[in-house]
Scaffold this active site. Structure first.
Site, PDB file in Angstrom:
ATOM      1  N   LYS A  99       1.038  -1.322   0.054  1.00  0.00           N
ATOM      2  CA  LYS A  99      -0.054   0.111   0.068  1.00  0.00           C
ATOM      3  C   LYS A  99       0.824   1.225   0.063  1.00  0.00           C
ATOM      4  O   LYS A  99       1.935   1.305   0.786  1.00  0.00           O
ATOM      5  CB  LYS A  99      -0.906  -0.041   1.156  1.00  0.00           C
ATOM      6  CG  LYS A  99      -1.944   1.217   1.253  1.00  0.00           C
ATOM      7  CD  LYS A  99      -2.729   0.643   2.665  1.00  0.00           C
ATOM      8  CE  LYS A  99      -3.788   1.649   2.911  1.00  0.00           C
ATOM      9  NZ  LYS A  99      -4.670   1.705   3.865  1.00  0.00           N
ATOM     10  N   SER A 132      -9.609   1.714   3.555  1.00  0.00           N
ATOM     11  CA  SER A 132      -8.561   2.269   2.460  1.00  0.00           C
ATOM     12  C   SER A 132      -7.652   1.515   1.740  1.00  0.00           C
ATOM     13  O   SER A 132      -6.952   2.018   0.860  1.00  0.00           O
ATOM     14  CB  SER A 132      -7.850   3.811   3.275  1.00  0.00           C
ATOM     15  OG  SER A 132      -6.999   2.861   4.223  1.00  0.00           O
ATOM     16  N   SER A 146      -9.517  -0.765   7.635  1.00  0.00           N
ATOM     17  CA  SER A 146      -9.185  -0.371   6.249  1.00  0.00           C
ATOM     18  C   SER A 146      -8.340  -1.632   5.717  1.00  0.00           C
ATOM     19  O   SER A 146      -8.169  -1.525   4.356  1.00  0.00           O
ATOM     20  CB  SER A 146      -8.180   0.530   6.102  1.00  0.00           C
ATOM     21  OG  SER A 146      -8.914   1.971   6.564  1.00  0.00           O
TER      22      SER A 146
END
Lengths: 472, 143
Positions: free
Chosen positions: A62, A137, A161
């Protein structure tokens, strides 16, 4: 699933020719998904790691986790021009174990959101239905795995997330115990709540990656490990009916299916009370916004990141750079956080929220005295459409109540796939006492007798070039 | 509502062209004062909301356009209303949790450590700065 494709994954980074083939396939599929902000499988040479079960496997990271040589945009215009000067400890450990970091994935800006549509840089689509979000997210990471681009990816989880996108994409998502994986190299949003975790369609790979990252770290003073006594999981707690209100019909079906299946698999199911659940969201967003306002104060357009070069004095430089660099959701949380920390308001908001946190931890102490694990939904609905009227930003926040609970308490939680309903994945979540991740893995493993994770059609296409099937 | 009604009395009195008796003069003065107070309160409330937001924004080093301020003011208010729920639960006897597990402060000697994988990163850190002069980061003049 992973067993069949393990030989494929072990081979993609083996030679220059293989890497180029792999890159072509990924770029081709990712044009439809938009999971990667940056993809470069050649970038960092693999470390030879003899005997490591992770050796030679690709992994995506990420883009709020530092990997030297890649960017660190955090999905924001504020940092879109930054190149990371160092590598996060968790990533470094995986590199030492022979994994290859092949790219950085898209996310909601600074980790703030439940869709990945809050990214200022790119849109990510759910591989099951590209008109829908992949969750957030860590949407890019979950989409990359579900689309068959990588076998696993790292994400971060502050209020759900990792787990919510995992459930939106039909895969596993682990939020480890707070402090068990170093946060050094994770761009800070809410320091007391967040951590690095894993998404994958393979439970055994999730477990291997977690165990490799799990360690105390001199660079992160909030890390700390503890041994918990190994005991078999016999009982699973479920929330009382009033707490399970508001689920979509598909998720209700999946939820009750999972309970029935656990019973069938021999677990004892008990209803448990979680009285503080109703106050999780206000407490969570108070604390998260407050910590965010402090952590994002460093982005001032001076030492790095976006800068308004036309500013005439330092004050204007900072204010305008921040105004230009941050998206609306980020600004909202910074303002909220600044407000609740202002003198005169701290007691009624921030301190109060921290007391609610204590109450929640007491609830869990009581729960885990009577059951081994707690089962709950991950999110009240399945993957929603981009720009949908179904859930506005405020309602998306309210929907975090099941996942944010684990972040407030610091306990580990694993999202696992339970069904395909109406053509979309439905996932549930298991929560365990601190440092009891192994209990989560063994239980999810047993659940595979009831339901095996499935990947969408687009993933089958990506790996259709694999040769043969290797059995472990 | 009382203010509005009194205001209506004044306006209708003026319209009717009544001669100002002592009684109606008192009423008119009272009504005008009421309107002033009413308008004053409304203005104060509006200004406080936006002013609060601008104060908060300047504490957060954020410059906001008028349009942004309006939207954000609404959204912040919505969240704060939701936060008010926290008053429902009795937590007064509890200690706040700042950390999910208690730890002692870990100290080390203030010296460079052997085997440190992050050796001198100054160059790569400065590399991300927008404008450099020697080893200094350039920003607009303070004065």
């Amino acid at each position: 699933m992973f067993r069949e494709r393990k030989s494929y994954w072990k081979s993609v980074l083996k030679s220059q020719e293989k890497i180029e083939e792999y890159a072509v396939e990924v770029r081709h599929t990712d044009r439809r998904i938009g999971a990667f902000l940056e993809f470069d499988p050649q970038h960092i040479p693999l470390k030879a790691a003899e005997g490591s079960p992770l050796a030679g496997l690709p992994i995506a990271v990420k883009d709020n986790i530092a990997v030297e040589g890649f960017g660190l945009s955090c999905g924001s215009k504020m940092l879109s021009n930054v190149r990371s000067p160092y590598t996060a400890t968790a990533v470094y450990k995986l590199q030492e174990a022979g994994m290859g970091i092949v790219g950085k994935t898209n996310l909601d800006e600074f980790g703030m959101g439940s869709s990945t549509d809050n990214s200022a840089l790119q849109r990510t689509h759910n591989p099951w239905d590209t008109s829908r979000v992949a969750g957030g997210s860590s949407g890019g990471s979950a989409a990359a795995v579900a689309a068959g681009l990588v076998p696993a990816a790292l994400g971060s989880d502050t209020g759900g997330s990792i787990r919510q996108p995992a459930s939106f994409c039909g895969i596993y998502g682990l939020k480890p115990t707070y402090g068990s994986v170093s946060r050094f190299g994770l761009v800070a949003y809410a320091s007391s709540l967040e951590g690095i975790g894993v998404v994958s369609d393979s439970l055994s790979l999730t477990r291997s990656i977690f165990n490799t990252m799990r360690a105390e770290d001199q660079h992160d003073q909030t890390t700390g490990l503890a041994q918990v006594p190994e005991k078999p999981v016999k009982s699973i707690g479920v929330l009382v009916k009033t707490h399970i209100e508001g689920l979509s019909p598909a998720l209700q079906r999946a939820y009750f299916t999972s309970i029935d299946e656990f019973k069938r698999l021999g677990y004892s199911i008990q209803e448990v009370q979680l009285p503080t659940l109703d106050y999780v969201i206000p407490a969570y967003y108070t604390i998260a916004s407050a910590e965010a306002s402090a952590n994002l104060a460093r982005y001032a357009g001076i030492r790095y990141g976006h800068q308004n070069s036309l500013a005439e004095d330092p004050q204007e430089l900072m204010e305008s750079s921040r105004d230009e660099g941050f998206g609306p959701e980020v600004k909202l949380r910074i303002l909220l956080g600044t407000y609740v920390l202002r003198s005169g308001f701290q007691e009624q908001y921030y301190i109060r929220a921290q007391k609610i946190r204590t109450a929640l931890r007491r609830d869990f102490d009581a729960i885990f005295r009577s059951v081994d694990l707690l089962l709950s939904p991950t999110f009240p609905v399945q993957a929603f459409s981009h720009d949908s009227n179904e859930l506005d930003q405020f309602q998306q926040k309210l929907a975090d109540r099941f996942t944010a609970t684990a972040n407030l308490a610091g306990i580990p939680a694993l999202a696992f796939p339970v069904a395909i309903e109406d053509g979309l994945p439905a996932g549930m979540q298991l929560m365990a006492p601190m440092h009891a991740e192994e209990m989560l893995f063994t239980t999810a493993e047993t659940y595979q007798q009831a339901f095996q994770p499935v990947l969408p059609e687009i993933a089958q296409q990506t790996t259709s070039t694999q040769q043969g099937v290797d059995h472990e | 509502m009382k203010f509005v009604k009194t205001a209506q009395t004044v306006l209708s009195a003026r319209r009717d062209g009544c001669k100002s008796t002592q009684k109606s003069q008192k009423t008119r003065r009272g009504a005008e004062k009421a309107i002033d107070i009413f308008v004053y309160i409304t203005i104060v409330v509006i200004i406080m909301d936006t002013r609060e937001l601008y104060t908060t924004a300047s504490l957060a080093q954020l410059s906001l356009s008028d349009a942004e301020a309006e939207t954000l003011s609404r959204e912040v208010s919505r969240m704060l209303e939701h936060f008010a729920r926290m008053r429902e639960i009795d937590v007064d006897s509890l200690e706040p949790t700042t950390h999910t597990f208690s730890k002692v402060n870990r100290l080390r000697t203030d010296a460079k450590e052997n085997g440190e994988r992050l050796s001198d990163m100054t160059d790569s850190l400065l590399h991300n700065a927008p404008e450099l002069e020697d080893r200094f980061i350039v920003i607009p003049n303070v004065l």
